[in-house]
Design an enzyme around this catalytic site. Structure first.
Site, PDB file in Angstrom:
ATOM      1  N   SER A  76      20.435   1.684 -35.184  1.00 12.25           N
ATOM      2  CA  SER A  76      20.026   3.058 -34.845  1.00 12.25           C
ATOM      3  C   SER A  76      18.789   3.496 -35.637  1.00 12.25           C
ATOM      4  O   SER A  76      17.730   2.914 -35.487  1.00 12.25           O
ATOM      5  CB  SER A  76      21.212   3.996 -35.061  1.00 12.25           C
ATOM      6  OG  SER A  76      20.900   5.285 -34.633  1.00 12.25           O
TER       7      SER A  76
ATOM      8  N   ASP B 104      14.884   8.115 -32.167  1.00  8.94           N
ATOM      9  CA  ASP B 104      15.255   7.193 -33.248  1.00  8.94           C
ATOM     10  C   ASP B 104      15.147   5.758 -32.710  1.00  8.94           C
ATOM     11  O   ASP B 104      14.739   5.546 -31.567  1.00  8.94           O
ATOM     12  CB  ASP B 104      16.656   7.524 -33.792  1.00  8.94           C
ATOM     13  CG  ASP B 104      17.762   7.226 -32.800  1.00  8.94           C
ATOM     14  OD1 ASP B 104      17.505   7.328 -31.582  1.00  8.94           O
ATOM     15  OD2 ASP B 104      18.874   6.881 -33.224  1.00  8.94           O
TER      16      ASP B 104
ATOM     17  N   ASP C 206      17.129   3.386 -31.614  1.00  6.19           N
ATOM     18  CA  ASP C 206      17.804   2.923 -30.395  1.00  6.19           C
ATOM     19  C   ASP C 206      17.796   3.987 -29.306  1.00  6.19           C
ATOM     20  O   ASP C 206      18.438   3.812 -28.262  1.00  6.19           O
ATOM     21  CB  ASP C 206      19.221   2.423 -30.690  1.00  6.19           C
ATOM     22  CG  ASP C 206      20.165   3.533 -31.139  1.00  6.19           C
ATOM     23  OD1 ASP C 206      19.679   4.536 -31.700  1.00  6.19           O
ATOM     24  OD2 ASP C 206      21.382   3.391 -30.925  1.00  6.19           O
TER      25      ASP C 206
ATOM     26  N   ASP D  86      19.039   6.928 -28.693  1.00  4.10           N
ATOM     27  CA  ASP D  86      20.112   7.788 -28.177  1.00  4.10           C
ATOM     28  C   ASP D  86      19.868   9.237 -28.603  1.00  4.10           C
ATOM     29  O   ASP D  86      20.522  10.146 -28.120  1.00  4.10           O
ATOM     30  CB  ASP D  86      21.511   7.299 -28.599  1.00  4.10           C
ATOM     31  CG  ASP D  86      21.686   7.138 -30.096  1.00  4.10           C
ATOM     32  OD1 ASP D  86      20.692   7.250 -30.832  1.00  4.10           O
ATOM     33  OD2 ASP D  86      22.832   6.885 -30.523  1.00  4.10           O
TER      34      ASP D  86
HETATM   35 MG    MG Z   1      20.661   6.162 -32.677  1.00  3.12          MG
END
Ligand code: MG
Length: 452
Positions: free
Chosen positions: A101, A244, A246, A248
Protein backbone atom coordinates in the site's frame (compact mmCIF):
# COMPACT_ATOMS: atom_id res chain seq x y z
CA UNK A 1 5.62 -2.56 10.92
CA UNK A 2 6.39 -6.21 10.37
CA UNK A 3 3.77 -8.57 11.79
CA UNK A 4 5.60 -11.79 11.17
CA UNK A 5 7.45 -12.26 14.47
CA UNK A 6 4.28 -11.84 16.47
CA UNK A 7 3.64 -15.57 16.79
CA UNK A 8 0.77 -17.51 15.32
CA UNK A 9 -0.82 -14.54 13.59
CA UNK A 10 0.40 -14.01 10.03
CA UNK A 11 -2.09 -11.46 8.79
CA UNK A 12 -2.28 -7.96 10.22
CA UNK A 13 -5.07 -5.50 9.50
CA UNK A 14 -3.83 -5.18 5.92
CA UNK A 15 -2.51 -8.62 5.06
CA UNK A 16 1.07 -9.79 5.64
CA UNK A 17 3.66 -7.00 5.64
CA UNK A 18 7.43 -7.18 5.93
CA UNK A 19 10.86 -6.63 4.41
CA UNK A 20 11.65 -8.81 1.36
CA UNK A 21 14.56 -11.25 1.84
CA UNK A 22 14.36 -10.57 5.54
CA UNK A 23 11.01 -11.66 6.91
CA UNK A 24 9.42 -12.00 3.47
CA UNK A 25 12.02 -14.39 2.08
CA UNK A 26 11.42 -16.83 -0.79
CA UNK A 27 10.82 -19.86 1.45
CA UNK A 28 8.35 -17.95 3.59
CA UNK A 29 6.43 -16.63 0.56
CA UNK A 30 6.39 -20.08 -1.06
CA UNK A 31 4.86 -21.57 2.10
CA UNK A 32 2.28 -18.77 2.25
CA UNK A 33 1.40 -19.69 -1.36
CA UNK A 34 1.12 -23.38 -0.42
CA UNK A 35 -1.12 -22.52 2.55
CA UNK A 36 -3.34 -20.29 0.40
CA UNK A 37 -3.73 -22.97 -2.30
CA UNK A 38 -4.32 -25.73 0.25
CA UNK A 39 -6.89 -23.74 2.20
CA UNK A 40 -8.85 -22.25 -0.69
CA UNK A 41 -9.15 -25.51 -2.67
CA UNK A 42 -10.40 -23.66 -5.70
CA UNK A 43 -9.79 -24.05 -9.43
CA UNK A 44 -7.90 -20.84 -10.09
CA UNK A 45 -6.49 -17.96 -8.03
CA UNK A 46 -6.06 -14.43 -9.40
CA UNK A 47 -2.74 -12.68 -8.67
CA UNK A 48 -1.26 -9.22 -9.26
CA UNK A 49 1.18 -6.73 -7.79
CA UNK A 50 2.01 -3.07 -7.33
CA UNK A 51 5.21 -1.47 -8.70
CA UNK A 52 7.62 -2.43 -5.88
CA UNK A 53 10.98 -3.87 -6.94
CA UNK A 54 10.52 -7.01 -4.82
CA UNK A 55 7.12 -7.73 -6.43
CA UNK A 56 8.50 -10.17 -9.02
CA UNK A 57 10.36 -12.24 -6.44
CA UNK A 58 7.52 -12.40 -3.94
CA UNK A 59 4.88 -13.04 -6.56
CA UNK A 60 6.94 -15.83 -8.20
CA UNK A 61 7.42 -17.57 -4.85
CA UNK A 62 3.75 -17.27 -3.86
CA UNK A 63 2.69 -18.50 -7.33
CA UNK A 64 5.04 -21.52 -7.16
CA UNK A 65 3.51 -22.41 -3.79
CA UNK A 66 -0.04 -22.10 -5.11
CA UNK A 67 0.71 -24.17 -8.26
CA UNK A 68 2.23 -26.96 -6.16
CA UNK A 69 -1.17 -27.51 -4.49
CA UNK A 70 -2.82 -28.24 -7.83
CA UNK A 71 -4.40 -24.77 -8.18
CA UNK A 72 -4.15 -22.74 -11.39
CA UNK A 73 -3.03 -19.10 -11.41
CA UNK A 74 -4.08 -16.16 -13.60
CA UNK A 75 -1.66 -13.22 -13.37
CA UNK A 76 -3.04 -9.73 -14.05
CA UNK A 77 0.39 -8.02 -13.82
CA UNK A 78 0.84 -4.59 -12.23
CA UNK A 79 -2.49 -3.03 -11.26
CA UNK A 80 -4.26 -1.15 -8.45
CA UNK A 81 -5.59 -3.33 -5.61
CA UNK A 82 -9.21 -2.30 -6.41
CA UNK A 83 -8.68 -3.36 -10.05
CA UNK A 84 -7.73 -6.87 -8.90
CA UNK A 85 -10.68 -6.86 -6.50
CA UNK A 86 -12.99 -5.89 -9.36
CA UNK A 87 -11.69 -8.83 -11.46
CA UNK A 88 -12.14 -11.23 -8.50
CA UNK A 89 -15.75 -10.20 -7.95
CA UNK A 90 -16.71 -10.27 -11.63
CA UNK A 91 -15.18 -13.71 -12.11
CA UNK A 92 -16.01 -15.10 -8.64
CA UNK A 93 -12.41 -16.09 -8.00
CA UNK A 94 -10.26 -15.49 -4.92
CA UNK A 95 -7.16 -13.36 -5.30
CA UNK A 96 -3.75 -12.50 -3.91
CA UNK A 97 -2.19 -9.06 -4.38
CA UNK A 98 1.46 -8.34 -3.65
CA UNK A 99 1.51 -4.82 -2.20
CA UNK A 100 2.46 -2.79 0.86
CA UNK A 101 0.00 0.00 0.00
CA UNK A 102 1.51 3.34 1.16
CA UNK A 103 4.47 1.88 3.13
CA UNK A 104 8.06 2.89 2.24
CA UNK A 105 9.61 1.12 -0.80
CA UNK A 106 11.69 -1.38 1.19
CA UNK A 107 8.46 -3.05 2.40
CA UNK A 108 6.15 -5.40 0.60
CA UNK A 109 3.13 -7.49 1.49
CA UNK A 110 0.72 -10.28 0.62
CA UNK A 111 -2.98 -9.60 0.83
CA UNK A 112 -5.76 -12.11 0.16
CA UNK A 113 -9.01 -11.20 -1.57
CA UNK A 114 -12.32 -13.02 -1.17
CA UNK A 115 -14.37 -14.19 -4.18
CA UNK A 116 -16.72 -11.23 -3.61
CA UNK A 117 -13.81 -8.81 -4.12
CA UNK A 118 -13.53 -7.71 -0.49
CA UNK A 119 -10.64 -8.29 1.90
CA UNK A 120 -10.60 -11.91 3.01
CA UNK A 121 -12.65 -12.45 6.19
CA UNK A 122 -10.61 -13.07 9.34
CA UNK A 123 -11.99 -16.62 9.68
CA UNK A 124 -10.42 -17.56 6.31
CA UNK A 125 -7.13 -15.89 7.23
CA UNK A 126 -7.10 -18.03 10.38
CA UNK A 127 -7.59 -21.14 8.23
CA UNK A 128 -4.59 -20.15 6.07
CA UNK A 129 -2.51 -19.38 9.17
CA UNK A 130 -3.28 -22.79 10.67
CA UNK A 131 -2.14 -24.59 7.52
CA UNK A 132 0.96 -22.38 7.31
CA UNK A 133 2.11 -23.10 10.85
CA UNK A 134 1.25 -26.81 10.71
CA UNK A 135 2.77 -27.06 7.21
CA UNK A 136 -0.31 -29.04 6.34
CA UNK A 137 0.02 -28.48 2.59
CA UNK A 138 -1.67 -30.27 -0.29
CA UNK A 139 0.84 -31.65 -2.77
CA UNK A 140 -0.52 -32.35 -6.24
CA UNK A 141 0.65 -35.32 -8.33
CA UNK A 142 2.75 -34.37 -11.37
CA UNK A 143 -0.24 -34.62 -13.70
CA UNK A 144 -2.41 -32.22 -11.69
CA UNK A 145 0.09 -29.49 -10.76
CA UNK A 146 -1.44 -26.06 -11.43
CA UNK A 147 -0.77 -24.08 -14.61
CA UNK A 148 -0.05 -20.37 -15.01
CA UNK A 149 -1.43 -17.84 -17.50
CA UNK A 150 -1.27 -14.10 -17.92
CA UNK A 151 -4.27 -11.85 -18.60
CA UNK A 152 -3.65 -8.32 -19.81
CA UNK A 153 -7.18 -6.85 -19.99
CA UNK A 154 -7.94 -6.31 -16.30
CA UNK A 155 -6.89 -2.65 -16.02
CA UNK A 156 -8.96 -1.55 -19.01
CA UNK A 157 -12.04 -3.53 -17.87
CA UNK A 158 -11.72 -1.96 -14.44
CA UNK A 159 -11.41 1.58 -15.80
CA UNK A 160 -14.42 1.05 -18.10
CA UNK A 161 -16.32 -0.37 -15.12
CA UNK A 162 -15.56 2.72 -13.02
CA UNK A 163 -16.53 5.10 -15.87
CA UNK A 164 -19.84 3.24 -16.34
CA UNK A 165 -20.85 4.03 -12.72
CA UNK A 166 -21.00 7.80 -13.30
CA UNK A 167 -22.61 10.16 -15.82
CA UNK A 168 -19.60 10.10 -18.17
CA UNK A 169 -21.27 12.21 -20.85
CA UNK A 170 -21.99 15.02 -18.41
CA UNK A 171 -18.36 15.01 -17.17
CA UNK A 172 -17.05 14.86 -20.75
CA UNK A 173 -18.96 18.02 -21.68
CA UNK A 174 -16.99 19.98 -19.07
CA UNK A 175 -13.51 19.29 -20.51
CA UNK A 176 -11.93 19.63 -17.07
CA UNK A 177 -8.20 20.24 -16.87
CA UNK A 178 -6.98 17.84 -14.19
CA UNK A 179 -3.65 16.92 -12.65
CA UNK A 180 -3.02 13.50 -11.14
CA UNK A 181 -0.03 12.34 -9.06
CA UNK A 182 0.10 8.55 -9.11
CA UNK A 183 3.28 8.51 -6.99
CA UNK A 184 5.11 5.97 -9.19
CA UNK A 185 2.56 3.42 -7.98
CA UNK A 186 0.10 0.92 -9.45
CA UNK A 187 -2.33 3.51 -10.85
CA UNK A 188 0.26 4.93 -13.28
CA UNK A 189 -1.84 3.88 -16.29
CA UNK A 190 -5.35 3.37 -14.87
CA UNK A 191 -6.23 6.79 -13.46
CA UNK A 192 -4.84 8.77 -16.45
CA UNK A 193 -6.82 6.36 -18.70
CA UNK A 194 -9.99 7.00 -16.68
CA UNK A 195 -9.53 10.78 -16.84
CA UNK A 196 -9.10 10.65 -20.61
CA UNK A 197 -12.26 8.53 -20.98
CA UNK A 198 -14.04 11.21 -18.94
CA UNK A 199 -12.94 13.85 -21.44
CA UNK A 200 -10.43 15.56 -19.18
CA UNK A 201 -7.26 17.23 -20.30
CA UNK A 202 -4.76 15.39 -18.12
CA UNK A 203 -1.39 16.37 -16.74
CA UNK A 204 0.31 13.48 -14.96
CA UNK A 205 2.90 13.62 -12.24
CA UNK A 206 5.05 10.61 -11.28
CA UNK A 207 3.11 8.40 -13.68
CA UNK A 208 6.06 6.13 -14.40
CA UNK A 209 6.15 2.83 -12.50
CA UNK A 210 9.14 3.11 -10.16
CA UNK A 211 9.44 0.71 -7.24
CA UNK A 212 11.87 2.95 -5.39
CA UNK A 213 9.22 5.71 -5.12
CA UNK A 214 11.99 8.12 -6.05
CA UNK A 215 9.74 11.15 -6.57
CA UNK A 216 7.77 11.19 -3.36
CA UNK A 217 6.77 9.02 -0.41
CA UNK A 218 3.81 6.81 -1.16
CA UNK A 219 1.48 7.98 1.61
CA UNK A 220 -0.78 10.66 0.09
CA UNK A 221 -0.32 13.24 2.86
CA UNK A 222 -0.03 16.98 2.15
CA UNK A 223 3.68 17.02 3.12
CA UNK A 224 4.42 14.38 0.44
CA UNK A 225 2.44 16.18 -2.25
CA UNK A 226 4.17 19.56 -2.39
CA UNK A 227 5.09 19.14 -6.08
CA UNK A 228 1.43 18.60 -6.99
CA UNK A 229 0.32 21.61 -4.91
CA UNK A 230 3.02 23.83 -6.46
CA UNK A 231 2.08 22.82 -10.01
CA UNK A 232 -1.57 23.49 -9.30
CA UNK A 233 -0.77 26.91 -7.88
CA UNK A 234 0.65 27.81 -11.27
CA UNK A 235 -3.00 27.89 -12.27
CA UNK A 236 -5.33 26.51 -14.87
CA UNK A 237 -6.34 23.26 -13.19
CA UNK A 238 -9.85 22.49 -11.98
CA UNK A 239 -8.80 19.80 -9.49
CA UNK A 240 -5.85 17.62 -8.48
CA UNK A 241 -5.86 14.01 -7.34
CA UNK A 242 -3.20 11.82 -5.72
CA UNK A 243 -3.15 8.13 -4.85
CA UNK A 244 -1.19 5.89 -2.51
CA UNK A 245 0.97 3.04 -3.89
CA UNK A 246 -1.83 0.58 -4.59
CA UNK A 247 -4.42 3.27 -5.43
CA UNK A 248 -7.21 2.27 -3.11
CA UNK A 249 -7.04 5.78 -1.66
CA UNK A 250 -7.49 9.20 -3.26
CA UNK A 251 -6.83 12.66 -1.91
CA UNK A 252 -8.15 15.79 -3.61
CA UNK A 253 -6.75 19.32 -4.12
CA UNK A 254 -9.01 22.23 -4.97
CA UNK A 255 -8.53 24.57 -7.96
CA UNK A 256 -6.14 26.72 -5.89
CA UNK A 257 -3.90 23.77 -5.00
CA UNK A 258 -5.24 23.53 -1.44
CA UNK A 259 -5.42 20.07 0.13
CA UNK A 260 -8.95 18.88 0.98
CA UNK A 261 -9.25 16.73 4.13
CA UNK A 262 -10.42 13.16 3.49
CA UNK A 263 -13.43 13.73 5.78
CA UNK A 264 -14.62 16.51 3.54
CA UNK A 265 -14.12 14.48 0.36
CA UNK A 266 -16.14 11.64 1.90
CA UNK A 267 -18.87 14.08 2.97
CA UNK A 268 -19.00 15.57 -0.54
CA UNK A 269 -19.16 12.19 -2.28
CA UNK A 270 -21.83 11.12 0.18
CA UNK A 271 -23.75 14.27 -0.70
CA UNK A 272 -23.44 13.37 -4.38
CA UNK A 273 -24.71 9.80 -4.17
CA UNK A 274 -26.73 9.24 -0.97
CA UNK A 275 -30.46 9.92 -1.08
CA UNK A 276 -33.54 9.27 1.06
CA UNK A 277 -33.32 5.87 2.75
CA UNK A 278 -29.80 5.04 1.57
CA UNK A 279 -27.33 3.60 4.07
CA UNK A 280 -23.92 5.22 4.64
CA UNK A 281 -21.13 3.62 6.70
CA UNK A 282 -18.11 5.28 8.31
CA UNK A 283 -15.97 4.62 11.43
CA UNK A 284 -16.48 6.53 14.66
CA UNK A 285 -13.26 8.45 13.99
CA UNK A 286 -14.61 10.44 11.04
CA UNK A 287 -16.18 13.87 11.09
CA UNK A 288 -19.72 14.88 12.04
CA UNK A 289 -19.92 16.63 8.67
CA UNK A 290 -20.86 13.18 7.31
CA UNK A 291 -23.59 12.90 9.95
CA UNK A 292 -24.96 16.30 8.89
CA UNK A 293 -24.82 15.48 5.18
CA UNK A 294 -26.67 12.18 5.81
CA UNK A 295 -29.31 13.94 7.88
CA UNK A 296 -29.88 16.51 5.12
CA UNK A 297 -30.15 13.75 2.51
CA UNK A 298 -32.45 11.57 4.63
CA UNK A 299 -29.84 8.79 4.56
CA UNK A 300 -29.14 6.43 7.46
CA UNK A 301 -25.60 6.60 8.87
CA UNK A 302 -24.00 3.57 10.55
CA UNK A 303 -20.80 4.12 12.56
CA UNK A 304 -18.34 1.23 12.92
CA UNK A 305 -15.02 0.44 14.56
CA UNK A 306 -11.98 1.88 12.77
CA UNK A 307 -10.70 -0.12 9.73
CA UNK A 308 -11.62 -0.47 6.07
CA UNK A 309 -12.49 -4.22 6.19
CA UNK A 310 -15.05 -3.54 8.97
CA UNK A 311 -16.57 -0.71 6.94
CA UNK A 312 -16.79 -3.00 3.87
CA UNK A 313 -18.43 -5.88 5.78
CA UNK A 314 -20.94 -3.53 7.43
CA UNK A 315 -21.77 -2.05 4.04
CA UNK A 316 -22.45 -5.52 2.57
CA UNK A 317 -24.61 -6.55 5.54
CA UNK A 318 -26.71 -3.39 5.20
CA UNK A 319 -26.68 -2.95 1.42
CA UNK A 320 -25.03 0.45 1.89
CA UNK A 321 -24.62 2.97 -0.91
CA UNK A 322 -21.40 4.63 0.17
CA UNK A 323 -18.85 4.47 2.95
CA UNK A 324 -15.26 5.18 3.80
CA UNK A 325 -12.66 6.62 6.09
CA UNK A 326 -11.10 10.00 6.73
CA UNK A 327 -7.82 8.96 5.04
CA UNK A 328 -9.22 9.11 1.50
CA UNK A 329 -10.49 5.52 1.32
CA UNK A 330 -13.89 5.74 -0.36
CA UNK A 331 -16.16 2.72 -0.93
CA UNK A 332 -19.01 2.96 -3.44
CA UNK A 333 -21.45 0.08 -2.95
CA UNK A 334 -23.01 -0.11 -6.45
CA UNK A 335 -19.48 -0.51 -7.89
CA UNK A 336 -17.78 -2.77 -5.33
CA UNK A 337 -17.47 -3.06 -1.57
CA UNK A 338 -13.85 -2.05 -1.22
CA UNK A 339 -11.86 1.19 -1.15
CA UNK A 340 -11.37 2.35 -4.69
CA UNK A 341 -9.18 5.31 -5.66
CA UNK A 342 -10.33 5.62 -9.29
CA UNK A 343 -13.98 5.38 -8.27
CA UNK A 344 -13.45 8.26 -5.83
CA UNK A 345 -11.97 10.37 -8.66
CA UNK A 346 -14.95 9.65 -10.94
CA UNK A 347 -17.53 10.41 -8.24
CA UNK A 348 -15.81 13.68 -7.35
CA UNK A 349 -15.76 14.79 -11.00
CA UNK A 350 -19.40 13.80 -11.37
CA UNK A 351 -20.31 15.98 -8.38
CA UNK A 352 -18.42 18.92 -9.94
CA UNK A 353 -20.19 18.38 -13.27
CA UNK A 354 -23.67 17.99 -11.76
CA UNK A 355 -23.42 21.10 -9.59
CA UNK A 356 -21.27 23.23 -11.90
CA UNK A 357 -19.20 24.12 -8.82
CA UNK A 358 -15.44 24.15 -8.29
CA UNK A 359 -13.93 22.04 -5.49
CA UNK A 360 -13.49 25.05 -3.17
CA UNK A 361 -17.12 26.07 -3.73
CA UNK A 362 -18.22 22.51 -2.98
CA UNK A 363 -16.27 22.48 0.28
CA UNK A 364 -18.02 25.66 1.39
CA UNK A 365 -21.38 23.97 0.75
CA UNK A 366 -20.98 21.39 3.53
CA UNK A 367 -21.05 21.89 7.33
CA UNK A 368 -17.62 22.91 8.60
CA UNK A 369 -15.93 21.20 11.54
CA UNK A 370 -12.41 21.23 12.91
CA UNK A 371 -10.96 17.76 13.59
CA UNK A 372 -7.59 17.56 15.37
CA UNK A 373 -5.48 14.50 16.22
CA UNK A 374 -2.55 13.90 18.54
CA UNK A 375 -0.60 10.83 19.71
CA UNK A 376 0.31 10.13 23.34
CA UNK A 377 2.91 7.55 24.35
CA UNK A 378 1.55 4.71 26.49
CA UNK A 379 3.66 3.86 29.52
CA UNK A 380 1.22 1.24 30.85
CA UNK A 381 -0.89 -1.41 29.11
CA UNK A 382 -4.01 0.09 27.50
CA UNK A 383 -6.30 -2.11 29.63
CA UNK A 384 -5.05 -0.40 32.81
CA UNK A 385 -5.17 3.07 31.28
CA UNK A 386 -8.69 2.41 30.03
CA UNK A 387 -9.91 1.40 33.52
CA UNK A 388 -8.51 4.61 35.05
CA UNK A 389 -9.98 6.75 32.26
CA UNK A 390 -13.44 5.19 32.57
CA UNK A 391 -13.48 5.96 36.29
CA UNK A 392 -12.52 9.56 35.56
CA UNK A 393 -15.15 9.82 32.84
CA UNK A 394 -18.02 8.30 34.74
CA UNK A 395 -20.16 11.46 34.44
CA UNK A 396 -19.53 11.91 30.72
CA UNK A 397 -21.56 10.42 27.87
CA UNK A 398 -19.33 7.74 26.37
CA UNK A 399 -19.45 5.25 23.52
CA UNK A 400 -17.14 2.24 23.95
CA UNK A 401 -17.42 0.65 20.51
CA UNK A 402 -13.72 1.23 19.73
CA UNK A 403 -11.55 2.93 22.35
CA UNK A 404 -13.43 5.55 24.36
CA UNK A 405 -15.55 8.19 22.64
CA UNK A 406 -16.77 11.11 24.73
CA UNK A 407 -19.77 12.99 23.39
CA UNK A 408 -20.45 16.55 24.50
CA UNK A 409 -22.71 19.32 23.24
CA UNK A 410 -19.66 21.16 21.94
CA UNK A 411 -18.20 18.17 20.03
CA UNK A 412 -16.61 14.79 20.60
CA UNK A 413 -13.31 13.21 21.60
CA UNK A 414 -12.06 9.73 20.69
CA UNK A 415 -9.28 8.06 22.69
CA UNK A 416 -8.08 4.99 20.83
CA UNK A 417 -4.97 2.80 21.18
CA UNK A 418 -2.95 2.12 18.02
CA UNK A 419 -2.96 -1.49 16.79
CA UNK A 420 0.74 -1.44 15.94
CA UNK A 421 2.55 0.98 18.30
CA UNK A 422 2.46 1.69 22.08
CA UNK A 423 0.60 4.95 21.59
CA UNK A 424 -2.91 6.26 22.05
CA UNK A 425 -4.49 8.61 19.53
CA UNK A 426 -6.65 11.44 20.77
CA UNK A 427 -9.08 12.85 18.18
CA UNK A 428 -11.20 15.90 18.96
CA UNK A 429 -13.80 17.57 16.80
CA UNK A 430 -15.86 20.71 17.28
CA UNK A 431 -17.42 23.45 15.19
CA UNK A 432 -14.54 25.78 16.06
CA UNK A 433 -10.83 24.92 15.92
CA UNK A 434 -10.30 26.61 19.30
CA UNK A 435 -12.86 24.35 21.01
CA UNK A 436 -11.44 21.24 19.34
CA UNK A 437 -7.92 22.13 20.47
CA UNK A 438 -9.10 22.83 24.03
CA UNK A 439 -10.82 19.45 24.24
CA UNK A 440 -7.78 17.77 22.72
CA UNK A 441 -5.51 19.39 25.36
CA UNK A 442 -7.85 18.36 28.15
CA UNK A 443 -7.93 14.71 27.11
CA UNK A 444 -4.26 14.46 26.20
CA UNK A 445 -3.52 15.55 29.81
CA UNK A 446 -6.01 13.01 31.12
CA UNK A 447 -4.44 10.16 29.10
CA UNK A 448 -0.94 11.22 30.17
CA UNK A 449 -1.99 11.23 33.84
CA UNK A 450 -3.70 7.85 33.50
CA UNK A 451 -0.72 6.20 31.80
CA UNK A 452 2.05 7.51 34.07
MG1 MG B 1 -3.54 1.49 -0.10
Amino acid sequence: MSRIEEGPRLFGTNGIRGIPNDDLNVEFCENVGKAIGSYMQTGEIVVGKDTRISGDMILSAVVAGILSTGTKVVDLGVLPTPALQYFCRRNSKPGVIITASHNPPQFNGIKCIHVDGTEMPRSDEEGIEKMFYEEDFMRAGWESIGTYRRYSGAVEEYVQGVASMVDSNLIREKHYRIIVDTGNGASFSSTPMLLRILGCSVVTLNANPDGTFSARQSEPKPENLSALAALMKSGGFMAGFAHDGDADRTVVFDEYGEFIDGDKTLALITKNVAGEGDVVVTPISSSDSITDVCRMAGAKLIRTKVGAPIVSRTMIENGAKVGGEENGGIIYGPHQYCRDGAMAVALFLELMAKTGKTPSELIRSIPQYALVKRSVELRKPWKEVRTVLLEELEHEVTDLMDGIRIIRDSGWVLIRPSGTEPIVRVYAEAKKLETATEMEDEFVQLVKAASS
